[in-house]
Design a protein around this motif. Structure first.
Motif, PDB file in Angstrom:
ATOM      1  N   ALA A   1      19.158  65.033 -41.191  1.00  0.00           N
ATOM      2  CA  ALA A   1      19.177  64.663 -42.611  1.00  0.00           C
ATOM      3  C   ALA A   1      18.326  63.399 -42.790  1.00  0.00           C
ATOM      4  O   ALA A   1      17.457  63.125 -41.962  1.00  0.00           O
ATOM      5  N   GLY A   2      18.566  62.680 -43.879  1.00  0.00           N
ATOM      6  CA  GLY A   2      17.877  61.406 -44.112  1.00  0.00           C
ATOM      7  C   GLY A   2      16.363  61.528 -44.228  1.00  0.00           C
ATOM      8  O   GLY A   2      15.809  62.613 -44.435  1.00  0.00           O
ATOM      9  N   SER A   3      15.706  60.373 -44.088  1.00  0.00           N
ATOM     10  CA  SER A   3      14.256  60.327 -44.281  1.00  0.00           C
ATOM     11  C   SER A   3      13.533  61.185 -43.247  1.00  0.00           C
ATOM     12  O   SER A   3      12.442  61.668 -43.499  1.00  0.00           O
ATOM     13  N   PHE A   4      14.161  61.362 -42.076  1.00  0.00           N
ATOM     14  CA  PHE A   4      13.527  62.223 -41.067  1.00  0.00           C
ATOM     15  C   PHE A   4      13.362  63.629 -41.624  1.00  0.00           C
ATOM     16  O   PHE A   4      12.305  64.244 -41.517  1.00  0.00           O
TER      17      PHE A   4
ATOM     18  N   GLY B   1      13.756  54.809 -40.731  1.00  0.00           N
ATOM     19  CA  GLY B   1      14.532  53.631 -40.348  1.00  0.00           C
ATOM     20  C   GLY B   1      15.545  53.976 -39.270  1.00  0.00           C
ATOM     21  O   GLY B   1      15.829  53.172 -38.381  1.00  0.00           O
ATOM     22  N   ASP B   2      16.115  55.153 -39.352  1.00  0.00           N
ATOM     23  CA  ASP B   2      17.072  55.620 -38.347  1.00  0.00           C
ATOM     24  C   ASP B   2      17.107  57.135 -38.409  1.00  0.00           C
ATOM     25  O   ASP B   2      16.386  57.740 -39.206  1.00  0.00           O
ATOM     26  N   LEU B   3      17.921  57.745 -37.556  1.00  0.00           N
ATOM     27  CA  LEU B   3      18.074  59.202 -37.585  1.00  0.00           C
ATOM     28  C   LEU B   3      19.453  59.512 -38.148  1.00  0.00           C
ATOM     29  O   LEU B   3      20.458  58.994 -37.643  1.00  0.00           O
ATOM     30  N   ASP B   4      19.507  60.317 -39.198  1.00  0.00           N
ATOM     31  CA  ASP B   4      20.785  60.723 -39.771  1.00  0.00           C
ATOM     32  C   ASP B   4      21.026  62.173 -39.364  1.00  0.00           C
ATOM     33  O   ASP B   4      20.183  63.028 -39.599  1.00  0.00           O
ATOM     34  N   ILE B   5      22.179  62.407 -38.741  1.00  0.00           N
ATOM     35  CA  ILE B   5      22.471  63.760 -38.254  1.00  0.00           C
ATOM     36  C   ILE B   5      23.824  64.192 -38.802  1.00  0.00           C
ATOM     37  O   ILE B   5      24.784  63.417 -38.789  1.00  0.00           O
TER      38      ILE B   5
END
Ligand code: DGT
Ligand code: CA
Ligand code: CA
Ligand code: ZN
Length: 578
Positions: free
Chosen positions: A184-187, A195-199
């Motif tokens: 998920a997130g910007s990735f 900025g980070d990895l949202d999973i």
């Protein structure tokens, strides 16, 4: 002091001696001693008590004394003096992954590099690549190393994050209690940096999944942990925000965590108008009367958007930059896809600063299933990049014509050039040379510090040159490393449209230039795009995928992108341009 700390000091002494250019035997003695200490099984303090240091192979009398001093006092005057004798910046250089004493010594002596800043500038000017024994690959590794120390805990290139995220996702998918898992997130929105990895995962037993997750060897540190979420730092230095929800909540969770925040805010307001509160867990009636949907209701993302009167929007465009209005009117673009790309017109070879030969590049492009590749080495003013002079360029053109005639390859080779735009806006070759080529990409590689007016005029002059067909990496930015130079992009875009010139979307993961935020509006005004890889290695051709990612963010469709054309149409398009 334990043996690891001791070994690290000995190792560093060896490196410092290397930087100073000391006797190689002395240097090796320190490195060997460090290794010997690391592999000790007995406690180092006990060995010293027994005065048995000298019995360790590789540790002589003088070293024994020094080691005893370090372990007993925690200090070693010799080491401190040594450190003081070396400029501070050089010690800082040791933090750049991949740079050891030997390389630092050469950089200091040949290029007077004393700080990380000097090193960065030298990389950007291509000076490292041209040093004997370094080369372009080393230069690239050093550049990546610099960003690692600079951005630790900050942002990562999407492309680099991908190499970490995809194997991670596979590992989580294999956990026993995990039913589904997605990025998920910007990735997921394919932002150029993350900025980070949202999973997000779905499971009947979130706590079990969280407990399995935080025990994984790829995790360096657990930052926070709860029954349904954990934030951790990976060994690579990137943070992961991991959430586990029920299967019923999964699509709601996806919409929330894919975001963006700006997109989420608008769709929540739309839900409110329908009397619903939309969260990562589901829809709730605002007036707290009876639930609108049964508890077991498991809508897809598509269905959730339908309830709001919208339709499915690909994650790349969820930035609240017009997608919601377009979805309401059912006028969403049909975004370009990887498989639409038929070739690439920006490739370097060993003739200038590339690392693969012309034939290797062509073969690699052929393997990707493309119909054509364009060779565009640097022009003579880019001497730091081995730019071609007239004679070399004409000889390369000849080779390409012969290769095409020989039918050795199933794909067509276009003969092009990445021509420097000189400070005054003129191109680096006279018309008599330029007109012989299939196409010219005009790019800025020098005098980055012109003021906005001068830079804009410089670019427009290059656009007006009848032989320019493509404008290369229009702002010169290097993500996380170098800001774009000052230029009025609106004027440059308008000049391209007026003169019928093509704007490059440079697909190098560190460039992604022109920025996606400009494309939607520019293409509506009539700007044509070409996704070019700017490859210097055969493996760089794969960067076209990064180009497609941000082209999608810029709402570009197949018809907006020139290198989705099959060969015959591409040939006639370039001919028609003159
Ligand atoms: P990043 O990590 O800076 O590259 O960008 P994102 O978009 O991945 O931001 P992040 O990691 O803070 O949050 C992940 C997702 O969570 C974000 O895409 C949307 C959602 N989100 C975060 N904060 C808020 C908020 O305050 N309101 C709403 N509605 N959603 C949020
Ligand atoms: Ca994020
Ligand atoms: Ca996050
Ligand atoms: Zn270039």
């Amino acid at each position: 002091m334990d043996k690891h700390e001791l070994a690290a000091i000995l190792e560093e002494i060896g490196t410092l001696l290397t930087i100073k250019g000391e006797n190689p035997f002395k240097i090796r003695a320190y490195h060997n001693a460090a290794r010997a200490i690391e592999s000790l099984e007995e406690d180092i303090n006990k060995i010293i008590e027994k005065k048995a240091l000298g019995e360790i192979p590789g540790i002589g009398e003088r070293l024994s004394k020094k080691i005893a001093t370090i372990v007993k006092t925690g200090r070693l005057p010799y080491y401190e003096k040594l450190k003081k004798s070396i400029p501070e910046g050089l010690l800082e250089l040791l933090k750049v992954p991949g740079l050891g004493g030997k390389k630092i010594k050469i950089l200091y002596e040949k290029l007077k590099i004393k700080t990380v800043k000097d090193l960065l500038e030298a990389c950007q000017k291509g000076k490292i690549a041209s040093l004997k024994g370094f080369g372009i690959k080393t230069q690239e590794n050093i550049l990546n190393g610099i960003t690692k120390i600079k951005t630790y805990g900050q942002r990562f290139l999407w492309w680099d994050a991908q190499a970490i995220a995809l194997p991670l996702l596979e590992k989580i998918a294999a956990f026993k209690d995990v039913k589904k898992v997605e990025m998920a997130g910007s990735f997921r929105r394919k932002l150029e940096t993350v900025g980070d990895l949202d999973i997000l995962a779905a499971s009947k037993s979130p706590l079990k999944v969280i407990n399995t997750f935080i025990k994984q060897p790829f995790i360096k540190k657990v930052i926070s942990k709860g029954p349904t979420k954990a934030s951790v730092l990976l060994n690579e230095g990137i943070q992961v925000d991991f959430r586990v929800v029920s299967e019923e909540e999964f699509s709601f969770g996806l919409i929330y965590f894919i975001g963006s925040k700006e997109h989420n805010i608008v769709i929540r307001q739309m839900a409110k108008k329908l009397g619903l509160s939309l969260s990562e867990y589901g829809f709730e009636p605002i007036d707290h009367k009876k639930p609108v949907f049964p508890k077991s209701y498991k809508p897809t993302e598509d269905e959730i958007y339908k309830i709001l009167g919208l339709c499915y929007m690909p994650p790349e465009i969820r930035e609240n930059m017009g997608e919601i209005e377009a979805a309401l009117k059912k006028q969403l673009p049909k975004l370009v896809e990887e498989r639409d790309i038929k070739g690439d017109l920006h490739c370097h070879t060993t003739a200038s600063d590339g690392h693969s030969t012309l034939k290797e590049m062509v073969l690699a492009a052929q393997k990707l299933g493309w119909e054509y590749i364009g060779i565009s080495d640097h022009s003579k003013s880019s001497f730091q990049a081995g730019g071609l002079n007239e004679e070399q360029l004409l000889s390369q053109m000849e080779t390409i014509h012969k290769l095409n005639k020989s039918k050795k390859f199933s794909i067509h080779i276009f003969s092009g050039l990445e021509c420097d735009i000189l400070k005054n806006g003129k191109l680096d070759f006279p018309d008599s040379v330029l007109k012989k080529l299939d196409y010219v990409i005009a790019s800025v590689h020098s005098s980055f510090s012109l003021d906005e007016k001068a830079m804009t005029a410089r670019l427009i002059k290059a656009i007006e040159n009848p032989y320019t067909k493509i404008i290369g990496h229009v702002t010169g930015r290097l993500l996380l490393l170098r800001d774009p130079y000052k230029v009025d992009l609106t004027k440059v875009i308008d000049a391209c449209i007026q003169n019928g010139k093509i704007m490059e979307l440079n697909a190098h993961p560190r460039r992604l230039d022109m920025d996606w935020r400009y494309w939607h509006h520019a293409k509506e005004k009539g700007l044509k795009c070409i996704i070019n890889t700017d490859s210097h290695f055969t493996s760089d051709l794969l960067h076209y995928k990064a180009g497609v990612n941000v082209a999608r963010k810029g709402w570009l469709e197949k018809k907006d992108i020139l290198n989705t054309l099959p060969l015959s149409k591409m040939q006639s398009y370039l001919k028609k341009m003159g």
